[in-house]
Design a protein around this motif. Structure first.
Motif: not given
Length: 162
Positions: A24-25, A27-29, A31-32
């Motif tokens: 998840v981390g 993907y968040r990075f 997609e930021n």
């Protein structure tokens, strides 16, 4: 992340993640909105500067075509165009890998250039390719990579002097 990529010889986030939270981390990075290709390339170049100090190096560049046709239904149209066959979608990447000339050990990436071809990409004859200035040709990537790599190495030399 880099250690996991090297260990698995893969860039599949699911495979390189130790657990769901790490996945998840990642993907968040990615997609930021604040994480841009330019920032990622700058970060690679900055890291490379730190690794080349005082070394005799080799700079190796090549282009890869990233064909995403198999994923066309799941892709956002932004940032992709046609690839070599002028029908499949994808993009091109032209990185410059820096190696230690003494032992061939990879020291980093000095520069990366990404580009797409327009969906209605015309052939060389239609574009009057031979009359275009070099800066408008895809082959300009070779000169641009050499210039950017030279800047990277000059930054390393400046850091050594300080």
């Amino acid at each position: 992340m880099y250690e996991a990529m090297g260990k698995h010889q893969s860039v599949s986030i699911r495979q390189i993640s130790k657990n769901r939270a790490e996945q998840v981390g990642y993907y968040r990075f990615l997609e930021n909105e604040n994480v841009t290709v330019g920032e990622l390339v700058r970060s690679l170049s900055d890291q490379c500067v730190l690794q080349v100090e005082g070394k005799h190096i080799l700079a190796i560049s090549d282009t890869s075509e990233i064909n995403l046709q198999a994923h066309v239904g799941r892709l956002k149209a932004k940032g992709i165009g046609v690839v070599g066959n002028n029908t499949d979608v994808g993009f091109y990447i032209h990185p410059t890998l820096i190696l230690d000339a003494e032992n061939g050990f990879p020291l980093g990436i000095s520069t990366v250039h990404l580009w797409t071809r327009d969906i209605n990409h015309a052939d060389k004859h239609e574009r009057k390719y031979h009359k275009l200035p070099i800066e408008q040709k895809e082959s300009y990537k070779w000169l641009r990579s050499a210039t950017d790599t030279q800047r990277c190495l000059e930054n390393s030399t400046k850091k050594m002097i300080q």
